[in-house]
Design a protein around this motif. Structure first.
Motif, mmCIF file in Angstrom:
data_model
loop_
_atom_site.group_PDB
_atom_site.id
_atom_site.type_symbol
_atom_site.label_atom_id
_atom_site.label_comp_id
_atom_site.label_asym_id
_atom_site.label_seq_id
_atom_site.Cartn_x
_atom_site.Cartn_y
_atom_site.Cartn_z
ATOM 1 N N THR A 186 0.817 -1.220 0.000
ATOM 2 C CA THR A 186 0.000 0.000 0.000
ATOM 3 C C THR A 186 0.851 1.269 0.000
ATOM 4 N N HIS A 187 2.109 1.180 0.475
ATOM 5 C CA HIS A 187 2.965 2.362 0.569
ATOM 6 C C HIS A 187 4.377 2.031 0.084
ATOM 7 N N ILE A 188 4.896 2.843 -0.840
ATOM 8 C CA ILE A 188 6.277 2.716 -1.308
ATOM 9 C C ILE A 188 6.933 4.091 -1.230
ATOM 10 N N TYR A 189 8.060 4.156 -0.521
ATOM 11 C CA TYR A 189 8.819 5.389 -0.359
ATOM 12 C C TYR A 189 10.150 5.250 -1.093
ATOM 13 N N LEU A 190 10.311 5.977 -2.195
ATOM 14 C CA LEU A 190 11.534 5.905 -2.989
ATOM 15 C C LEU A 190 12.106 7.297 -3.260
ATOM 16 N N GLU A 191 11.745 8.271 -2.452
ATOM 17 C CA GLU A 191 12.260 9.614 -2.675
ATOM 18 C C GLU A 191 13.773 9.694 -2.401
ATOM 19 N N LYS A 192 14.390 10.700 -2.991
ATOM 20 C CA LYS A 192 15.820 10.983 -2.793
ATOM 21 C C LYS A 192 16.702 9.806 -3.185
ATOM 22 N N ASN A 193 16.389 9.210 -4.320
ATOM 23 C CA ASN A 193 17.279 8.234 -4.930
ATOM 24 C C ASN A 193 17.840 8.839 -6.215
ATOM 25 N N LYS A 194 18.239 8.012 -7.154
ATOM 26 C CA LYS A 194 18.789 8.495 -8.420
ATOM 27 C C LYS A 194 18.052 7.863 -9.607
ATOM 28 N N ILE A 195 16.775 7.616 -9.400
ATOM 29 C CA ILE A 195 15.957 6.975 -10.431
ATOM 30 C C ILE A 195 15.821 7.908 -11.633
ATOM 31 N N GLU A 196 16.060 7.366 -12.820
ATOM 32 C CA GLU A 196 16.081 8.178 -14.038
ATOM 33 C C GLU A 196 14.849 7.998 -14.912
ATOM 34 N N ALA A 197 14.167 6.873 -14.766
ATOM 35 C CA ALA A 197 13.017 6.622 -15.638
ATOM 36 C C ALA A 197 12.022 5.715 -14.923
ATOM 37 N N VAL A 198 10.773 5.798 -15.351
ATOM 38 C CA VAL A 198 9.737 4.873 -14.896
ATOM 39 C C VAL A 198 9.307 4.076 -16.113
ATOM 40 N N ALA A 199 9.661 2.800 -16.118
ATOM 41 C CA ALA A 199 9.346 1.942 -17.268
ATOM 42 C C ALA A 199 7.903 1.466 -17.193
ATOM 43 N N SER A 207 -1.979 -3.326 -7.439
ATOM 44 C CA SER A 207 -3.377 -2.901 -7.535
ATOM 45 C C SER A 207 -3.929 -2.308 -6.248
ATOM 46 N N ASN A 208 -3.221 -2.464 -5.118
ATOM 47 C CA ASN A 208 -3.700 -1.904 -3.858
ATOM 48 C C ASN A 208 -2.828 -0.766 -3.343
ATOM 49 N N LEU A 209 -1.898 -0.299 -4.162
ATOM 50 C CA LEU A 209 -1.006 0.770 -3.728
ATOM 51 C C LEU A 209 -1.791 2.063 -3.516
ATOM 52 N N ARG A 210 -1.604 2.669 -2.338
ATOM 53 C CA ARG A 210 -2.277 3.933 -1.999
ATOM 54 C C ARG A 210 -1.326 5.125 -2.033
ATOM 55 N N TYR A 211 -0.057 4.857 -1.770
ATOM 56 C CA TYR A 211 0.912 5.952 -1.592
ATOM 57 C C TYR A 211 2.187 5.614 -2.345
ATOM 58 N N LEU A 212 2.630 6.522 -3.220
ATOM 59 C CA LEU A 212 3.858 6.320 -3.981
ATOM 60 C C LEU A 212 4.644 7.623 -3.994
ATOM 61 N N ASN A 213 5.875 7.564 -3.467
ATOM 62 C CA ASN A 213 6.708 8.759 -3.395
ATOM 63 C C ASN A 213 7.961 8.565 -4.237
ATOM 64 N N LEU A 214 8.044 9.325 -5.329
ATOM 65 C CA LEU A 214 9.201 9.299 -6.230
ATOM 66 C C LEU A 214 9.850 10.679 -6.315
ATOM 67 N N GLU A 215 9.621 11.520 -5.334
ATOM 68 C CA GLU A 215 10.134 12.877 -5.404
ATOM 69 C C GLU A 215 11.655 12.929 -5.257
ATOM 70 N N ASP A 216 12.223 14.008 -5.764
ATOM 71 C CA ASP A 216 13.652 14.287 -5.615
ATOM 72 C C ASP A 216 14.518 13.157 -6.154
ATOM 73 N N ASN A 217 14.199 12.721 -7.382
ATOM 74 C CA ASN A 217 15.027 11.771 -8.106
ATOM 75 C C ASN A 217 15.558 12.467 -9.359
ATOM 76 N N ARG A 218 15.871 11.694 -10.384
ATOM 77 C CA ARG A 218 16.352 12.266 -11.647
ATOM 78 C C ARG A 218 15.477 11.810 -12.811
ATOM 79 N N ILE A 219 14.210 11.615 -12.518
ATOM 80 C CA ILE A 219 13.293 11.069 -13.524
ATOM 81 C C ILE A 219 13.086 12.079 -14.650
#
Length: 485
Positions: A186-199, A207-219
């Motif tokens: 339901t919750h994934i925290y991935l902020e402040k990494n070096k992620i460049e793309a979302v494939a 299907s049950n994810l409520r919260y997704l944090n991808l802020e402060d990356n390099r997407i």
């Protein structure tokens, strides 16, 4: 291998018979407490070993322990079954240590562990596929602020109950494949990494994810249909990345989204297709981008929108049709944009005055209103149509604005000349009288050139002061000429 201590002495047997269950649990928790730790028994047995300068784990823990805190020590290594068998343990915290290696099976013997924290261990750069073996009831795991570059795709194979994963502030360059098809997350925290793309397959099956944090990356790239399975997503952070474009149907199907943050990117326009399915969206951040235009109809389906952030962009205009369908907007943030306060924004001023939902909209143009807030701009009407503000506001400014340095100078010179008229005699006085009909500046120069009215005493001082004022007003030559008298 550590095991819960077993004592079959007569004393223990008697205690089991005589003591109430709560008292017996309290006694057992304290009795087996490690010497370097503190154990408390309130509702359950808690073992506190934080800040104890431990380089190794204690040899044994109370069998009844429900939570163990070993934060802020000097642990470097977790061996297999590092905590023995603790069937009641539900929470384990290993934050802020020096752990560099976790042996596969280190958490075996903790069958009911629900919450595992091992954040802020800067030497953890690798996790084995079998790191979490035995933790079949794990619900939350925190691996934030470590030194991870990736995690194995099958690391959560046994964790079918896992709901929350915190992996922010690591070195991931892609979203770990370990999350795919974890239907209970339901919750994934991935902020402040070096992620460049979302494939397109990065988030499949969630299907049950409520919260997704991808802020402060390099997407900088989001593939089409990357979020197609996130049908229950409610809070989505994509801010502070490098996004300059988005696929037309980026957020298609996210009908339960409540908050979307796209601030701090490189977007230059807002497409009317982006938000068409977001009927429950309440808060939208588009601030700190490079927005120049917003397509008409971009917000027409946002019937639940309460707060919209458009501040810190390059917007100069905001056509009324862009906002007309947004009936329930409660807060609109528009500051730090180079607004052109013409008739195209008259509707916004009226809206500001009527609903008090927006304020602080400084005008950048036209020049007659530059620096004013939109609420201060005056719009006139001619034949029922709006009149652009330049002339109208310029007139108002000329009557209401304080005097400039030049105006103050002219006023002073006029008073000085009037004084000379009253005090002077003969031809000199007559000359001054005639020259007062001219521009005060010209009169002063003419009189000074002939030597008229330039006498010792107060008048001479007045002329020197006038010269200073002329110099301050930017008329350097005139100022020097007066000083030369």
């Amino acid at each position: 291998m550590l095991l819960c201590p077993v004592n079959s002495s007569t004393l223990v047997s008697v205690l089991f018979l005589l003591l109430p269950q709560a008292a017996l649990a309290r006694w057992a928790c304290v009795r087996a407490c490690p010497s370097s730790c503190t154990c408390t028994q309130e509702r359950s047995c808690s073992v506190l070993c934080d800040r104890s300068a431990l380089a190794e784990l204690p040899k044994e823990f109370p069998c009844e322990a429900s939570s163990i805190n070993v934060d802020k020590n000097r642990l470097k290594f977790l061996s297999e079954r590092a905590f023995g068998t603790l069937p009641s343990l539900r929470s384990l915290s290993l934050d802020h240590n020096n752990i560099s290696f976790i042996t596969p099976g280190a958490f075996k013997g903790l069958p009911n562990l629900v919450d595992l924290k091992m954040a802020h261990n800067e030497y953890i750069s690798y996790l084995h596929t079998r790191t979490f073996t035995g933790l079949k009831k794990l619900v939350r795991v925190d691996m934030s602020d470590c030194n991870l570059f990736n995690i194995p795709d099958r690391i959560f194979l046994e964790q079918i109950s896992l709901r929350e994963v915190r992996c922010f502030q690591n070195h991931f360059r892609r979203i770990p494949g370990a999350f795919r098809d974890m239907v209970n997350l339901t919750h994934i925290y991935l902020e402040k990494n070096k992620i460049e793309a979302v494939a397109y397959n990065s988030l499949l099956g969630l299907s049950n994810l409520r919260y997704l944090n991808l802020e402060d990356n390099r997407i900088n790239v989001i593939h089409d249909q990357s979020f197609q399975d996130l049908l229950r997503l409610e809070n989505f952070y994509l801010n502070d990345n490098l996004l300059s474009v988005l696929p037309q149907d980026t957020f298609k199907g996210l009908s339960r989204l409540k908050m979307l943050n796209l601030g701090g990117n490189l977007l230059t326009n807002v497409s009317k297709t982006w938000f068409s399915d977001l009927v429950e969206l309440e808060v939208l951040y588009l601030d700190r981008n490079r927005l120049l235009t917003i397509e008409e109809g971009s917000f027409e389906n946002l019937t639940s929108l309460i707060t919209l952030h458009l501040n810190s962009n390059n917007l100069t205009a905001l056509p009324f049709p862009v906002f007309q369908p947004v009936y329930f907007l409660g807060r609109l943030y528009l500051f730090k944009n180079p607004w052109e306060c013409g008739c195209s924004l008259e509707w916004l001023k009226e809206w500001m005055e009527s609903y008090q939902l927006v304020r602080n909209i400084p005008c950048a143009s036209p020049s007659s209103v530059a620096g004013l807030d939109l609420g201060e701009v005056v719009f006139g009407r001619a034949n029922g149509s709006c009149v652009e503000p330049p002339e109208l506001n310029a007139t108002a400014a000329s009557t209401a604005a304080p005097s400039t340095t030049e105006n103050r100078f002219n006023s002073l010179i006029a008073r000085l000349l009037q004084q000379e008229l009253q005090d002077g005699t003969g031809n000199g006085t007559e000359g001054f009288r005639n020259e007062t009909l001219l521009d005060p500046e010209e009169a002063l120069l003419s009189a000074a050139a002939r030597g008229q009215g330039v006498r010792s005493g107060p008048s001479h001082i007045y002329l020197l002061v006038a010269g200073i004022l002329l110099g301050l007003s930017g008329r350097t030559e005139i100022g020097f000429h007066v000083f030369g008298t």
